[in-house]
Write an enzyme that holds these catalytic residues in place. Structure first.
Site, PDB file in Angstrom:
ATOM      1  N   PRO A  12       0.792  -1.225   0.000  1.00 11.59           N
ATOM      2  CG  PRO A  12      -0.083  -1.086   2.140  1.00 11.59           C
ATOM      3  CD  PRO A  12       0.544  -2.051   1.182  1.00 11.59           C
ATOM      4  CG  ASN A  13      -0.132   4.256   1.422  1.00 10.53           C
ATOM      5  OD1 ASN A  13      -1.150   4.746   0.957  1.00 10.53           O
ATOM      6  ND2 ASN A  13      -0.086   3.735   2.641  1.00 10.53           N
ATOM      7  NE  ARG A  20       4.257   6.583   1.599  1.00 10.52           N
ATOM      8  CZ  ARG A  20       4.422   5.331   1.999  1.00 10.52           C
ATOM      9  NH1 ARG A  20       4.699   4.383   1.114  1.00 10.52           N
ATOM     10  NH2 ARG A  20       4.301   5.011   3.270  1.00 10.52           N
ATOM     11  CE1 TYR A  25       9.053   4.915   2.618  1.00 10.76           C
ATOM     12  CE2 TYR A  25       7.568   6.796   2.727  1.00 10.76           C
ATOM     13  CZ  TYR A  25       8.028   5.602   3.245  1.00 10.76           C
ATOM     14  OH  TYR A  25       7.477   5.087   4.384  1.00 10.76           O
ATOM     15  CG  ASN A  77       8.414  -2.158  -0.020  1.00  8.97           C
ATOM     16  OD1 ASN A  77       7.935  -2.252   1.115  1.00  8.97           O
ATOM     17  ND2 ASN A  77       8.942  -1.035  -0.489  1.00  8.97           N
ATOM     18  CB  ALA A  80       1.700   0.074   6.145  1.00 11.40           C
ATOM     19  CD  GLU A 101      10.995  -7.647   5.524  1.00  5.23           C
ATOM     20  OE1 GLU A 101      11.271  -8.746   6.073  1.00  5.23           O
ATOM     21  OE2 GLU A 101      10.661  -6.641   6.163  1.00  5.23           O
ATOM     22  CG  HIS A 103      11.319  -2.415   4.075  1.00  2.00           C
ATOM     23  ND1 HIS A 103       9.950  -2.391   4.031  1.00  2.00           N
ATOM     24  CD2 HIS A 103      11.659  -3.552   4.741  1.00  2.00           C
ATOM     25  CE1 HIS A 103       9.477  -3.464   4.654  1.00  2.00           C
ATOM     26  NE2 HIS A 103      10.487  -4.190   5.088  1.00  2.00           N
ATOM     27  NE  ARG A 110      10.571   5.872   8.130  1.00  2.00           N
ATOM     28  CZ  ARG A 110       9.565   5.686   7.278  1.00  2.00           C
ATOM     29  NH1 ARG A 110       9.622   4.691   6.394  1.00  2.00           N
ATOM     30  NH2 ARG A 110       8.511   6.478   7.314  1.00  2.00           N
TER      31      ARG A 110
END
Ligand code: DQA
Length: 150
Positions: A12-13, A20, A25, A77, A80, A101, A103, A110
């Protein structure tokens, strides 16, 4: 040499990349990242199926399909959902190929809620913090694993 099929999943996003929070990012759009992934994959004799969904069901369906269509690796990825989704974890656990995985951001630098991942302990490896390059590094890791059977 026969090509290997890999699936790259974006949660998502991530369809909003480019505008964004670019300070976190970066400025590349998801389409830019997809283009980069196809180029990086071609060098490794890999063919990329690249998808994005804002919903768990779309991601889970893609993982289910990958179990039976000859896909040899999944780079995910989950965005969230990384930090929330037992359902995506269960789906990834059913996939018997290589699992990585990724990111864009360094999630460990963070907020504390981003430090836990439902995926990290069931994947071959995790790459985070290199921006869009995290995807390229993951593709190279998959290529190396497939070509050396490591
Ligand atoms: C992300 C990190 C997640 O914590 C966040 O929810 C995202 C993107 C990353 O690529 O840095 O949406 O997965």
């Amino acid at each position: 040499m026969a090509t290997h099929n890999i699936l790259i999943i974006n949660g998502p996003n991530l369809d909003q990349l480019g505008s964004r929070e670019p300070e976190i990012y970066g400025h590349m759009t998801l389409t830019d990242i997809e283009t980069m992934c196809h180029a990086a994959a071609a060098k490794q004799d890999l063919t990329v199926n690249f998808m994005q969904s804002n919903a768990e069901d779309g991601i889970i369906a893609a993982i289910h399909t990958a179990r039976n269509d000859g896909t040899e690796a999944i780079i995910i990825n989950a965005a969230a959902f990384t930090h929330t989704s037992v359902a995506i974890r269960d789906a990834i656990q059913m996939f018997s190929g290589i699992r990585i995985e990724v990111h864009l951001s360094n999630v460990f630098a963070r907020e504390p809620f981003r430090h836990h991942s439902y995926l990290s302990d069931i994947v071959n490896g995790v790459i985070c913090g290199f921006g869009a390059d995290s995807y390229r590094l993951a593709i190279e890791a998959v290529g190396h694993k497939l070509h050396t059977k490591a």
